[in-house]
Design a protein around this motif. Structure first.
Motif, PDB file in Angstrom:
ATOM      1  N   ILE A  24     133.983  -6.750 -37.051  1.00 19.07           N
ATOM      2  CA  ILE A  24     134.847  -5.594 -36.842  1.00 19.07           C
ATOM      3  C   ILE A  24     136.198  -5.778 -37.527  1.00 19.07           C
ATOM      4  O   ILE A  24     136.970  -4.836 -37.653  1.00 19.07           O
ATOM      5  N   ASP A  25     136.479  -7.001 -37.971  1.00 23.66           N
ATOM      6  CA  ASP A  25     137.708  -7.272 -38.715  1.00 23.66           C
ATOM      7  C   ASP A  25     137.498  -8.517 -39.567  1.00 23.66           C
ATOM      8  O   ASP A  25     137.217  -9.584 -39.013  1.00 23.66           O
ATOM      9  N   PRO A  26     137.571  -8.401 -40.911  1.00 18.91           N
ATOM     10  CA  PRO A  26     137.852  -7.186 -41.676  1.00 18.91           C
ATOM     11  C   PRO A  26     136.686  -6.204 -41.599  1.00 18.91           C
ATOM     12  O   PRO A  26     135.569  -6.584 -41.247  1.00 18.91           O
ATOM     13  N   GLY A  80     145.123 -19.755 -49.370  1.00 19.24           N
ATOM     14  CA  GLY A  80     145.763 -20.805 -48.591  1.00 19.24           C
ATOM     15  C   GLY A  80     146.204 -20.391 -47.206  1.00 19.24           C
ATOM     16  O   GLY A  80     146.606 -21.244 -46.398  1.00 19.24           O
ATOM     17  N   GLN A  81     146.117 -19.088 -46.877  1.00 21.74           N
ATOM     18  CA  GLN A  81     146.548 -18.646 -45.557  1.00 21.74           C
ATOM     19  C   GLN A  81     145.422 -18.771 -44.540  1.00 21.74           C
ATOM     20  O   GLN A  81     144.238 -18.864 -44.882  1.00 21.74           O
ATOM     21  N   SER A  82     145.785 -18.770 -43.273  1.00 22.79           N
ATOM     22  CA  SER A  82     144.820 -18.758 -42.174  1.00 22.79           C
ATOM     23  C   SER A  82     144.410 -17.317 -41.905  1.00 22.79           C
ATOM     24  O   SER A  82     145.260 -16.432 -41.785  1.00 22.79           O
ATOM     25  N   VAL A  83     143.111 -17.067 -41.811  1.00 17.45           N
ATOM     26  CA  VAL A  83     142.605 -15.724 -41.528  1.00 17.45           C
ATOM     27  C   VAL A  83     141.680 -15.792 -40.318  1.00 17.45           C
ATOM     28  O   VAL A  83     141.084 -16.832 -40.026  1.00 17.45           O
ATOM     29  N   THR A  84     141.562 -14.679 -39.628  1.00 18.19           N
ATOM     30  CA  THR A  84     140.670 -14.578 -38.468  1.00 18.19           C
ATOM     31  C   THR A  84     139.647 -13.489 -38.719  1.00 18.19           C
ATOM     32  O   THR A  84     140.001 -12.357 -39.066  1.00 18.19           O
ATOM     33  N   VAL A  85     138.393 -13.833 -38.542  1.00 19.59           N
ATOM     34  CA  VAL A  85     137.286 -12.871 -38.658  1.00 19.59           C
ATOM     35  C   VAL A  85     136.776 -12.611 -37.251  1.00 19.59           C
ATOM     36  O   VAL A  85     136.490 -13.548 -36.499  1.00 19.59           O
ATOM     37  N   GLU A  86     136.661 -11.331 -36.897  1.00 20.86           N
ATOM     38  CA  GLU A  86     136.292 -10.965 -35.528  1.00 20.86           C
ATOM     39  C   GLU A  86     134.997 -10.161 -35.516  1.00 20.86           C
ATOM     40  O   GLU A  86     134.723  -9.373 -36.431  1.00 20.86           O
ATOM     41  N   PHE A  87     134.228 -10.342 -34.438  1.00 20.78           N
ATOM     42  CA  PHE A  87     132.933  -9.685 -34.290  1.00 20.78           C
ATOM     43  C   PHE A  87     132.914  -8.791 -33.058  1.00 20.78           C
ATOM     44  O   PHE A  87     133.672  -8.995 -32.102  1.00 20.78           O
ATOM     45  N   ALA A  88     132.030  -7.791 -33.076  1.00 18.05           N
ATOM     46  CA  ALA A  88     131.922  -6.832 -31.975  1.00 18.05           C
ATOM     47  C   ALA A  88     131.419  -7.513 -30.702  1.00 18.05           C
ATOM     48  O   ALA A  88     130.574  -8.409 -30.748  1.00 18.05           O
ATOM     49  N   LYS A  89     131.942  -7.062 -29.567  1.00 23.77           N
ATOM     50  CA  LYS A  89     131.493  -7.566 -28.281  1.00 23.77           C
ATOM     51  C   LYS A  89     130.110  -7.004 -27.948  1.00 23.77           C
ATOM     52  O   LYS A  89     129.721  -5.939 -28.420  1.00 23.77           O
ATOM     53  N   GLY A  90     129.391  -7.744 -27.098  1.00 25.55           N
ATOM     54  CA  GLY A  90     128.147  -7.222 -26.558  1.00 25.55           C
ATOM     55  C   GLY A  90     126.925  -7.421 -27.413  1.00 25.55           C
ATOM     56  O   GLY A  90     125.848  -6.931 -27.066  1.00 25.55           O
ATOM     57  N   GLY A  91     127.070  -8.134 -28.533  1.00 27.44           N
ATOM     58  CA  GLY A  91     125.920  -8.349 -29.394  1.00 27.44           C
ATOM     59  C   GLY A  91     125.006  -9.452 -28.869  1.00 27.44           C
ATOM     60  O   GLY A  91     125.295 -10.121 -27.880  1.00 27.44           O
ATOM     61  N   THR A  92     123.893  -9.627 -29.560  1.00 22.36           N
ATOM     62  CA  THR A  92     122.920 -10.654 -29.216  1.00 22.36           C
ATOM     63  C   THR A  92     122.952 -11.729 -30.295  1.00 22.36           C
ATOM     64  O   THR A  92     122.746 -11.433 -31.465  1.00 22.36           O
ATOM     65  N   ALA A  93     123.196 -12.975 -29.888  1.00 29.03           N
ATOM     66  CA  ALA A  93     123.443 -14.035 -30.860  1.00 29.03           C
ATOM     67  C   ALA A  93     122.262 -14.974 -31.085  1.00 29.03           C
ATOM     68  O   ALA A  93     122.365 -15.911 -31.876  1.00 29.03           O
ATOM     69  N   THR A 127     123.224 -24.152 -28.097  1.00 26.92           N
ATOM     70  CA  THR A 127     122.932 -23.469 -26.835  1.00 26.92           C
ATOM     71  C   THR A 127     121.720 -22.567 -26.986  1.00 26.92           C
ATOM     72  O   THR A 127     121.583 -21.875 -27.994  1.00 26.92           O
ATOM     73  N   TYR A 128     120.844 -22.569 -25.996  1.00 26.42           N
ATOM     74  CA  TYR A 128     119.751 -21.611 -25.951  1.00 26.42           C
ATOM     75  C   TYR A 128     120.209 -20.416 -25.124  1.00 26.42           C
ATOM     76  O   TYR A 128     120.129 -20.406 -23.897  1.00 26.42           O
ATOM     77  N   SER A 129     120.693 -19.390 -25.787  1.00 25.71           N
ATOM     78  CA  SER A 129     121.243 -18.223 -25.097  1.00 25.71           C
ATOM     79  C   SER A 129     121.333 -17.068 -26.082  1.00 25.71           C
ATOM     80  O   SER A 129     121.454 -17.268 -27.289  1.00 25.71           O
ATOM     81  N   ASP A 130     121.276 -15.850 -25.556  1.00 31.31           N
ATOM     82  CA  ASP A 130     121.496 -14.669 -26.387  1.00 31.31           C
ATOM     83  C   ASP A 130     122.927 -14.170 -26.313  1.00 31.31           C
ATOM     84  O   ASP A 130     123.335 -13.318 -27.104  1.00 31.31           O
ATOM     85  N   THR A 131     123.707 -14.664 -25.363  1.00 29.34           N
ATOM     86  CA  THR A 131     125.071 -14.174 -25.147  1.00 29.34           C
ATOM     87  C   THR A 131     126.070 -15.012 -25.942  1.00 29.34           C
ATOM     88  O   THR A 131     126.226 -16.211 -25.692  1.00 29.34           O
ATOM     89  N   PRO A 132     126.748 -14.432 -26.910  1.00 32.99           N
ATOM     90  CA  PRO A 132     127.686 -15.216 -27.726  1.00 32.99           C
ATOM     91  C   PRO A 132     128.885 -15.702 -26.929  1.00 32.99           C
ATOM     92  O   PRO A 132     129.379 -15.016 -26.037  1.00 32.99           O
ATOM     93  N   GLU A 133     129.347 -16.904 -27.247  1.00 34.39           N
ATOM     94  CA  GLU A 133     130.549 -17.467 -26.641  1.00 34.39           C
ATOM     95  C   GLU A 133     131.765 -17.312 -27.541  1.00 34.39           C
ATOM     96  O   GLU A 133     132.896 -17.316 -27.069  1.00 34.39           O
ATOM     97  N   VAL A 134     131.520 -17.193 -28.847  1.00 34.50           N
ATOM     98  CA  VAL A 134     132.598 -17.141 -29.838  1.00 34.50           C
ATOM     99  C   VAL A 134     132.500 -15.835 -30.617  1.00 34.50           C
ATOM    100  O   VAL A 134     131.463 -15.542 -31.219  1.00 34.50           O
ATOM    101  N   LEU A 135     133.556 -15.034 -30.580  1.00 33.11           N
ATOM    102  CA  LEU A 135     133.586 -13.768 -31.320  1.00 33.11           C
ATOM    103  C   LEU A 135     134.687 -13.742 -32.372  1.00 33.11           C
ATOM    104  O   LEU A 135     134.857 -12.731 -33.062  1.00 33.11           O
ATOM    105  N   LYS A 136     135.436 -14.838 -32.493  1.00 35.45           N
ATOM    106  CA  LYS A 136     136.471 -14.924 -33.527  1.00 35.45           C
ATOM    107  C   LYS A 136     136.395 -16.296 -34.194  1.00 35.45           C
ATOM    108  O   LYS A 136     136.250 -17.314 -33.514  1.00 35.45           O
TER     109      LYS A 136
END
Length: 223
Positions: A24-26, A80-93, A127-136
């Motif tokens: 969702i970003d960028p 050289g800058q620090s960037v953050t990539v973000e993902f949509a909530k509620g997805g299946t990982a 992890t064996y899971s469908d629920t993501p822990e990291v979205l950024k």
């Protein structure tokens, strides 16, 4: 601004009841789920609703889902800058898998890796899971990225499936990079799999190291 906020909230809700993962970003090309939606689409283009969260069609040769860029860059970054990539909530990982973040200077024909998360994408550990822990994901761009107002940034993900096969996901965002005086960047070639013209990666029912030989043996590319 209020209208965009309402649209984003509604689409985030749609994403949460949908399926898989998307940036969702960028903002990926023509995704309606972005935090900051561009003001207009290119002529003839339409919003990519459900498809933006789906894997790439195995029979497709368009790994960015669209070869048409946004009219203007959706982000401006500096080498050289620090960037953050973000993902949509509620997805299946899907138990993680391997994710890469890459850049292209030829409108998506060739990608070179700038950061990667192997074995446990979207999780803090295997992890064996469908629920993501990291979205950024926050990382530092290489200092030797060249300047371009038509660079393509991509997130790609090889995700395991219950039947022992894998699916390939990719979102592409058009960005401006204010870079070094270098005319090219050399990095490892992005792993592309499970689509026409590329290898098929198997993911056995247990373990997390499947497919790593493709990543470890990827050649360098210069763009």
């Amino acid at each position: 601004m209020l209208c965009k906020s309402i649209v984003f909230s509604a689409l985030t809700l749609f994403a949460s009841v949908s399926a898989n993962m998307s940036m969702i970003d960028p903002c990926p090309r023509f995704s309606p789920y972005c935090k900051n939606l561009p003001s207009s689409l290119p002529a003839g283009a339409s919003w990519d609703n459900a498809n933006i969260m789906a894997p790439i069609d195995p029979n497709s040769d368009v790994i960015c889902k669209s070869n048409t860029p946004w009219p203007n860059p959706v982000a401006t970054w500096t080498a050289g800058q620090s960037v953050t990539v973000e993902f949509a909530k509620g997805g299946t990982a899907h138990n993680g898998g391997h994710a890469q973040f890459s850049v292209s200077y030829d409108n998506g024909k060739t990608f070179a890796v700038v950061y990667e998360v192997l074995e446990h994408a979207f999780y803090n550990k295997n992890t064996y899971s469908d629920t993501p822990e990291v979205l950024k994901y926050t990382f530092t761009l290489p200092t030797d990225l060249p300047s371009s107002d038509k660079a393509v940034f991509a997130w790609s993900w090889v995700s395991p499936k219950a039947d022992g096969s894998t699916s390939f996901y990719m979102n592409c965002a058009d960005v401006e990079i204010k870079g070094s005086s270098s005319k090219s960047y050399t990095g490892r070639k992005t792993v592309i799999a499970d689509v026409k013209g590329y290898p098929t990666i198997a993911a056995p029912g247990s373990g997390f190291t499947w497919g790593l030989d493709y990543y470890n043996s990827a050649p360098n590319v210069t763009k």
